[in-house]
Design a protein around this motif. Sequence first.
Motif, PDB file in Angstrom:
ATOM      1  N   LYS A 286       0.853  -1.203   0.000  1.00 35.17           N
ATOM      2  CA  LYS A 286       0.000   0.000   0.000  1.00 35.17           C
ATOM      3  C   LYS A 286       0.886   1.250   0.000  1.00 35.17           C
ATOM      4  N   ARG A 287       1.910   1.204   0.832  1.00 34.81           N
ATOM      5  CA  ARG A 287       2.825   2.345   0.958  1.00 34.81           C
ATOM      6  C   ARG A 287       3.582   2.579  -0.364  1.00 34.81           C
ATOM      7  N   ALA A 288       4.074   1.504  -0.978  1.00 32.50           N
ATOM      8  CA  ALA A 288       4.842   1.636  -2.222  1.00 32.50           C
ATOM      9  C   ALA A 288       3.964   2.182  -3.347  1.00 32.50           C
ATOM     10  N   VAL A 289       2.744   1.660  -3.463  1.00 26.80           N
ATOM     11  CA  VAL A 289       1.847   2.115  -4.544  1.00 26.80           C
ATOM     12  C   VAL A 289       1.444   3.575  -4.313  1.00 26.80           C
ATOM     13  N   LYS A 290       1.238   3.931  -3.043  1.00 28.77           N
ATOM     14  CA  LYS A 290       0.878   5.331  -2.727  1.00 28.77           C
ATOM     15  C   LYS A 290       2.024   6.263  -3.150  1.00 28.77           C
ATOM     16  N   LEU A 291       3.246   5.909  -2.795  1.00 30.90           N
ATOM     17  CA  LEU A 291       4.397   6.752  -3.163  1.00 30.90           C
ATOM     18  C   LEU A 291       4.510   6.879  -4.682  1.00 30.90           C
TER      19      LEU A 291
ATOM     20  N   PRO B 240       4.029  11.669  -9.683  1.00 31.46           N
ATOM     21  CA  PRO B 240       3.870  12.636 -10.787  1.00 31.46           C
ATOM     22  C   PRO B 240       3.531  14.047 -10.286  1.00 31.46           C
ATOM     23  N   ALA B 241       2.702  14.148  -9.256  1.00 33.48           N
ATOM     24  CA  ALA B 241       2.349  15.484  -8.741  1.00 33.48           C
ATOM     25  C   ALA B 241       3.510  16.071  -7.943  1.00 33.48           C
TER      26      ALA B 241
END
Length: 289
Positions: free
Chosen positions: A20-25, A30-31
Motif C-alpha cells: 500500500k505504501r509503495a503504490v501510494k508513493l 507525478p504530482a
Amino acid sequence: MSKQLQIKIADTAGFCFGVKRAVKLANEAPAKYPGSKISTLGPIIHNPQVVNQLAEKGVKPVELDSAPESGVAIVRSHGITRKLALELEEKPTLTLVDATCPFVRRAQKIVAEMSSAGYQVIIIGEPEHPEVTGLISYGEPQNTRVVSSVKEIPADFFTSRKPSRIALLAQTTQSQQIYNEIAAALLTIKGELRCFNTICTATSNRQSEALQLAKECDCMIIIGGRNSANTNRLYELSREVLTNSYHIETVEELNPDWFAGKETVGISAGASTPQWLIDEVVRKLENNE
Ligand code: SF4
C-alpha cells in the motif's frame, strides 16, 4: 450463477501495509515531481493492472540493471541490493524514493549487523527472489548464505568444522513451518544460535484466513497477478483443502460454471491485488451476472 450464493471475503485480502505504501508513493510521484521522468526499479508490484495504470500516469518500470541517470527512481517494497543503493545515491541528478518495506529494511539491517559481527548468517528464502538478492547483499559473501530447506544447511555445520555462532532469519514471505524446521535443525549444533523471526504476519495471517475460508466454503476465488508468488501460494494452499479453488487476475476470468449448485464462495487476494479488482469480482458475484 446460483441465486443463493453467499459471498465471504477475507479481511486480509488485498494490499498489505508495505505494498500500500509503495503504490501510494508511486501514485503521488507525478504530482510531487512534475516534469521529471519517473521510473520504478522493476515493476512496483506483481500486478499487471496496477503497473499499467501507473504507466498511463507516466510512472514506468525499468530493469534493475538499467537504473536511470536522472529523474526520479522508486525502489519497490522488496528493496534493492546494497551495491545498487550506493550507486544510485551517488548519481547527482537522480532523486531516489525509497519504498522498501520497513519490515524488509529491518531484515537487511539484521543481515548487515550479524554478518559484520562474524556470525554465519543463514537466510531462509528463494535465492532468486529480489528481496533475497537484496538481503544477501547486506552480508559478507564468506559468511552469508541462503537456504530453502533443512537439506540445504551445509554438511560442515554438523561436523567439528561447525561455526561457533549462527544467526538465522527469513525472507519476509517465507513459511513459518520451514523456518521452524530449519531452526530446530540448527539447535542441534552446539554453540550460539540467534534466531530472528523476520516473517511478516501479513503473509501468515492472509494464508491462515484463506485456509479457514476454503474449509468453510464450497468454492474459493483467489485474485491476483499470475506473477505474484504470494498469490500463487495462496491459491495452492486453498486448493489443498478445496479442489474448487480458482486463481483469477481479473473479473473477466470468472466462469459461471464454477458456481453451479454452490452455496458459498470465499474470496481472498494476494498482497499486490488492489481493492478495485476485488470489488469488481464481488460486484459481479453479487449481481449474479
Ligand atoms: S508482505 Fe509484509 S514485508 Fe512484504 S511488503 Fe507486505 S508488509 Fe512488507
